[in-house]
Scaffold this motif. Structure first.
Motif, PDB file in Angstrom:
ATOM      1  N   THR A  71       0.863  -1.172   0.000  1.00  0.00           N
ATOM      2  CA  THR A  71       0.000   0.000   0.000  1.00  0.00           C
ATOM      3  C   THR A  71       0.903   1.227   0.000  1.00  0.00           C
ATOM      4  OG1 THR A  71      -1.777  -1.148   1.188  1.00  0.00           O
ATOM      5  CG2 THR A  71      -1.774   1.261   1.268  1.00  0.00           C
ATOM      6  N   VAL A  72       0.784   2.044  -1.027  1.00  0.00           N
ATOM      7  CA  VAL A  72       1.732   3.141  -1.261  1.00  0.00           C
ATOM      8  C   VAL A  72       1.066   4.486  -0.981  1.00  0.00           C
ATOM      9  CG1 VAL A  72       3.202   4.266  -2.978  1.00  0.00           C
ATOM     10  CG2 VAL A  72       2.935   1.764  -2.998  1.00  0.00           C
ATOM     11  N   GLY A  73       1.816   5.354  -0.299  1.00  0.00           N
ATOM     12  CA  GLY A  73       1.281   6.680  -0.034  1.00  0.00           C
ATOM     13  C   GLY A  73       2.372   7.709   0.153  1.00  0.00           C
ATOM     14  N   GLU A  74       1.973   8.933   0.364  1.00  0.00           N
ATOM     15  CA  GLU A  74       2.924  10.005   0.665  1.00  0.00           C
ATOM     16  C   GLU A  74       2.258  11.010   1.588  1.00  0.00           C
ATOM     17  OE1 GLU A  74       3.441  13.533  -0.745  1.00  0.00           O
ATOM     18  OE2 GLU A  74       2.347  13.476  -2.651  1.00  0.00           O
ATOM     19  N   LYS A  75       3.088  11.865   2.207  1.00  0.00           N
ATOM     20  CA  LYS A  75       2.592  12.925   3.095  1.00  0.00           C
ATOM     21  C   LYS A  75       3.178  14.264   2.677  1.00  0.00           C
ATOM     22  CE  LYS A  75       4.501  13.786   7.211  1.00  0.00           C
ATOM     23  NZ  LYS A  75       4.753  15.246   7.446  1.00  0.00           N
ATOM     24  N   SER A  76       2.308  15.231   2.441  1.00  0.00           N
ATOM     25  CA  SER A  76       2.731  16.604   2.180  1.00  0.00           C
ATOM     26  C   SER A  76       1.705  17.530   2.811  1.00  0.00           C
ATOM     27  CB  SER A  76       2.851  16.889   0.681  1.00  0.00           C
ATOM     28  OG  SER A  76       3.888  16.129   0.090  1.00  0.00           O
ATOM     29  N   ASN A  77       2.061  18.141   3.923  1.00  0.00           N
ATOM     30  CA  ASN A  77       1.090  18.960   4.663  1.00  0.00           C
ATOM     31  C   ASN A  77       0.611  20.178   3.887  1.00  0.00           C
ATOM     32  OD1 ASN A  77       1.034  17.305   6.929  1.00  0.00           O
ATOM     33  ND2 ASN A  77       2.759  18.334   7.900  1.00  0.00           N
ATOM     34  N   SER A  78       1.406  20.630   2.937  1.00  0.00           N
ATOM     35  CA  SER A  78       1.010  21.820   2.174  1.00  0.00           C
ATOM     36  C   SER A  78      -0.207  21.563   1.288  1.00  0.00           C
ATOM     37  CB  SER A  78       2.175  22.305   1.310  1.00  0.00           C
ATOM     38  OG  SER A  78       2.558  21.313   0.369  1.00  0.00           O
ATOM     39  N   TYR A  79      -0.538  20.310   1.010  1.00  0.00           N
ATOM     40  CA  TYR A  79      -1.684  20.015   0.156  1.00  0.00           C
ATOM     41  C   TYR A  79      -2.988  20.534   0.755  1.00  0.00           C
ATOM     42  CZ  TYR A  79       1.361  16.711  -2.379  1.00  0.00           C
ATOM     43  OH  TYR A  79       2.366  16.133  -3.108  1.00  0.00           O
ATOM     44  N   LEU A  80      -3.051  20.613   2.086  1.00  0.00           N
ATOM     45  CA  LEU A  80      -4.284  21.062   2.711  1.00  0.00           C
ATOM     46  C   LEU A  80      -4.561  22.530   2.428  1.00  0.00           C
ATOM     47  CD1 LEU A  80      -6.653  20.397   4.594  1.00  0.00           C
ATOM     48  CD2 LEU A  80      -5.193  20.995   6.528  1.00  0.00           C
ATOM     49  N   TYR A  81      -3.504  23.309   2.279  1.00  0.00           N
ATOM     50  CA  TYR A  81      -3.667  24.766   2.234  1.00  0.00           C
ATOM     51  C   TYR A  81      -3.617  25.381   0.838  1.00  0.00           C
ATOM     52  CZ  TYR A  81      -1.959  23.514   6.870  1.00  0.00           C
ATOM     53  OH  TYR A  81      -1.756  22.891   8.066  1.00  0.00           O
ATOM     54  N   GLU A  82      -2.818  24.809  -0.046  1.00  0.00           N
ATOM     55  CA  GLU A  82      -2.637  25.416  -1.363  1.00  0.00           C
ATOM     56  C   GLU A  82      -3.913  25.258  -2.190  1.00  0.00           C
ATOM     57  OE1 GLU A  82      -0.129  27.178  -2.330  1.00  0.00           O
ATOM     58  OE2 GLU A  82       1.059  26.854  -0.522  1.00  0.00           O
ATOM     59  N   PRO A  83      -4.485  26.350  -2.692  1.00  0.00           N
ATOM     60  CA  PRO A  83      -5.788  26.291  -3.362  1.00  0.00           C
ATOM     61  C   PRO A  83      -5.873  25.321  -4.533  1.00  0.00           C
ATOM     62  CG  PRO A  83      -5.177  28.556  -2.898  1.00  0.00           C
ATOM     63  CD  PRO A  83      -3.967  27.731  -2.577  1.00  0.00           C
ATOM     64  N   ALA A  84      -4.787  25.169  -5.297  1.00  0.00           N
ATOM     65  CA  ALA A  84      -4.829  24.330  -6.494  1.00  0.00           C
ATOM     66  C   ALA A  84      -4.593  22.854  -6.204  1.00  0.00           C
ATOM     67  CB  ALA A  84      -3.785  24.821  -7.506  1.00  0.00           C
ATOM     68  N   SER A  85      -4.178  22.508  -4.986  1.00  0.00           N
ATOM     69  CA  SER A  85      -3.748  21.138  -4.703  1.00  0.00           C
ATOM     70  C   SER A  85      -4.854  20.109  -4.871  1.00  0.00           C
ATOM     71  CB  SER A  85      -3.183  21.052  -3.282  1.00  0.00           C
ATOM     72  OG  SER A  85      -2.011  21.801  -3.152  1.00  0.00           O
ATOM     73  N   ALA A  86      -6.056  20.410  -4.392  1.00  0.00           N
ATOM     74  CA  ALA A  86      -7.134  19.422  -4.431  1.00  0.00           C
ATOM     75  C   ALA A  86      -7.455  18.996  -5.864  1.00  0.00           C
ATOM     76  CB  ALA A  86      -8.376  19.982  -3.748  1.00  0.00           C
ATOM     77  N   GLU A  87      -7.589  19.966  -6.762  1.00  0.00           N
ATOM     78  CA  GLU A  87      -7.911  19.635  -8.156  1.00  0.00           C
ATOM     79  C   GLU A  87      -6.765  18.894  -8.823  1.00  0.00           C
ATOM     80  OE1 GLU A  87      -9.613  21.740 -12.237  1.00  0.00           O
ATOM     81  OE2 GLU A  87      -9.111  22.962 -10.485  1.00  0.00           O
ATOM     82  N   ARG A  88      -5.536  19.337  -8.596  1.00  0.00           N
ATOM     83  CA  ARG A  88      -4.374  18.665  -9.187  1.00  0.00           C
ATOM     84  C   ARG A  88      -4.262  17.223  -8.698  1.00  0.00           C
ATOM     85  NH1 ARG A  88       0.070  23.476  -8.099  1.00  0.00           N
ATOM     86  NH2 ARG A  88      -0.463  24.811  -9.886  1.00  0.00           N
ATOM     87  N   LEU A  89      -4.478  17.052  -7.396  1.00  0.00           N
ATOM     88  CA  LEU A  89      -4.359  15.716  -6.836  1.00  0.00           C
ATOM     89  C   LEU A  89      -5.454  14.803  -7.375  1.00  0.00           C
ATOM     90  CD1 LEU A  89      -3.271  15.211  -3.168  1.00  0.00           C
ATOM     91  CD2 LEU A  89      -4.724  13.540  -4.289  1.00  0.00           C
ATOM     92  N   TYR A  90      -6.654  15.340  -7.505  1.00  0.00           N
ATOM     93  CA  TYR A  90      -7.755  14.524  -8.011  1.00  0.00           C
ATOM     94  C   TYR A  90      -7.541  14.138  -9.471  1.00  0.00           C
ATOM     95  CZ  TYR A  90     -12.438  12.913  -9.103  1.00  0.00           C
ATOM     96  OH  TYR A  90     -13.510  12.145  -9.509  1.00  0.00           O
ATOM     97  N   GLU A  91      -6.987  15.041 -10.256  1.00  0.00           N
ATOM     98  CA  GLU A  91      -6.724  14.725 -11.664  1.00  0.00           C
ATOM     99  C   GLU A  91      -5.729  13.572 -11.795  1.00  0.00           C
ATOM    100  OE1 GLU A  91      -5.426  18.337 -13.446  1.00  0.00           O
ATOM    101  OE2 GLU A  91      -7.452  19.161 -13.665  1.00  0.00           O
ATOM    102  N   ALA A  92      -4.733  13.531 -10.908  1.00  0.00           N
ATOM    103  CA  ALA A  92      -3.708  12.494 -10.984  1.00  0.00           C
ATOM    104  C   ALA A  92      -4.094  11.241 -10.203  1.00  0.00           C
ATOM    105  CB  ALA A  92      -2.376  13.034 -10.449  1.00  0.00           C
ATOM    106  N   LEU A  93      -4.757  11.417  -9.065  1.00  0.00           N
ATOM    107  CA  LEU A  93      -5.029  10.296  -8.159  1.00  0.00           C
ATOM    108  C   LEU A  93      -6.500  10.267  -7.741  1.00  0.00           C
ATOM    109  CD1 LEU A  93      -1.948  10.810  -5.773  1.00  0.00           C
ATOM    110  CD2 LEU A  93      -2.093   9.228  -7.698  1.00  0.00           C
ATOM    111  N   PRO A  94      -7.417  10.118  -8.683  1.00  0.00           N
ATOM    112  CA  PRO A  94      -8.837  10.125  -8.317  1.00  0.00           C
ATOM    113  C   PRO A  94      -9.238   8.936  -7.452  1.00  0.00           C
ATOM    114  CG  PRO A  94      -8.569   9.422 -10.591  1.00  0.00           C
ATOM    115  CD  PRO A  94      -7.223   9.899 -10.137  1.00  0.00           C
ATOM    116  N   HIS A  95      -8.425   7.886  -7.485  1.00  0.00           N
ATOM    117  CA  HIS A  95      -8.710   6.664  -6.743  1.00  0.00           C
ATOM    118  C   HIS A  95      -8.175   6.702  -5.313  1.00  0.00           C
ATOM    119  CE1 HIS A  95      -4.666   6.448  -8.391  1.00  0.00           C
ATOM    120  NE2 HIS A  95      -4.361   5.670  -7.364  1.00  0.00           N
ATOM    121  N   ALA A  96      -7.341   7.677  -4.993  1.00  0.00           N
ATOM    122  CA  ALA A  96      -6.617   7.680  -3.723  1.00  0.00           C
ATOM    123  C   ALA A  96      -7.544   7.951  -2.539  1.00  0.00           C
ATOM    124  CB  ALA A  96      -5.503   8.721  -3.756  1.00  0.00           C
TER     125      ALA A  96
END
Length: 288
Positions: A71-96
């Motif tokens: 089971t593979v994952g990563e941690k980056s606390n800045s993802y919570l705050y940066e406005p563009a992170s949610a959309e970028r992450l969903y485009e790449a990892l919609p299954h996560a």
């Protein structure tokens, strides 16, 4: 025979810890890394927030084939705050699956203040730094409005893919906290791993003052090979001092409580958990 190394793809990444900073997410990561069924790279990659221009290959290069079959994952606390992170992450990892571990925003703001003070980045005038009526800044105030930041992820992923945890769980019942994480990731429960104190950030540790550290900066490349040696640590210990942090007054704490109250109420609704203890200052909560 030539050994072919498998390059991991976005589809191989199963989960992401999106924050929050100063909320024991390093402890959470260390517990997961101790699980032989889990693979996580050590550094915070901040790809979907600060390093997006480096490209997908740069991001994926941090995931070695050691993670194959895990089971593979990563941690980056800045993802919570940066406005563009949610959309970028969903485009790449919609299954996560997503994990957010949060802390009382007043305590988180003070912990962040102490970290910045320790580094010499801000002044000892805690009122001017933390009072939201004086200066509402991102690091101490906007970043603590968790419900607003999480809503972006709920909009993309749905509520069921987001596990919301709280800092108190690490302190009060760490076994139950990790049981929630394992269940969310579809992993069997396991015992807690011992975590070395020196692997977790410790604001009580003595340090070289920022001024002295700056004046000796030219020596850093010269002494780098000696780091960790007995001689290096002996010299460092002779100049490192205990940091005296400015204290937060009850009045300042109350002002911060009032500022964060609407956000806490929204987070209660989102998480389905009572956070009534967050509405009180620590001292008042202990007296109650």
């Amino acid at each position: 025979m030539k050994v072919v190394t498998k390059i991991m793809q976005f589809s191989d990444i199963d989960f992401v810890i999106i924050g929050a900073a100063k909320s024991a997410t390093t402890w959470l990561q260390l517990q997961l890394q101790a699980d032989p069924a889990v693979y996580m790279p050590d550094p915070e990659l901040h790809y979907f927030s600060r390093e997006y221009e480096k490209g997908d290959n740069w991001y994926l290069s941090h995931f070695s084939d050691e993670g194959i079959g895990k089971t593979v994952g990563e941690k980056s606390n800045s993802y919570l705050y940066e406005p563009a992170s949610a959309e970028r992450l969903y485009e790449a990892l919609p299954h996560a699956k997503l994990i957010a571990q949060l802390r009382n925003p007043v305590e988180r703001a003070y912990s962040n203040y102490c970290m910045q003070f320790r580094r010499g980045n801000i002044s000892a005038d805690i009122e001017s730094e933390l009072d939201p009526s004086v200066s509402e800044n991102f690091r101490f105030h906007i970043a603590g409005q968790f419900a607003t930041h999480l809503q972006k992820y709920v909009d993309f992923y749905g509520r069921e893919k987001l596990l919301i945890l709280f800092f108190e769980g690490v302190k009060q019942d760490p076994e139950a906290q990790m049981a929630k994480v394992h269940a969310h990731l579809g992993l069997p429960p396991r015992d807690l791993a011992p975590v070395k104190r020196d692997k977790v950030k410790d604001k009580a540790a003595p340090m070289v003052t920022p001024g002295l550290r700056k004046s000796l900066g030219w020596m850093k490349p010269l002494v780098a090979p000696l780091r960790g040696s007995a001689a290096f640590e002996a010299v460092r210990g002779s100049v490192a001092k205990k940091v005296e942090y400015p204290e937060m007054t009850e009045d300042l704490r109350d002002r911060l409580n009032d500022y964060f109250a609407p956000s806490i109420e929204a987070l209660e609704e989102m998480s389905g958990q009572s956070l009534k203890h967050w509405y009180k200052s620590t001292a008042k909560a202990e007296r109650a």
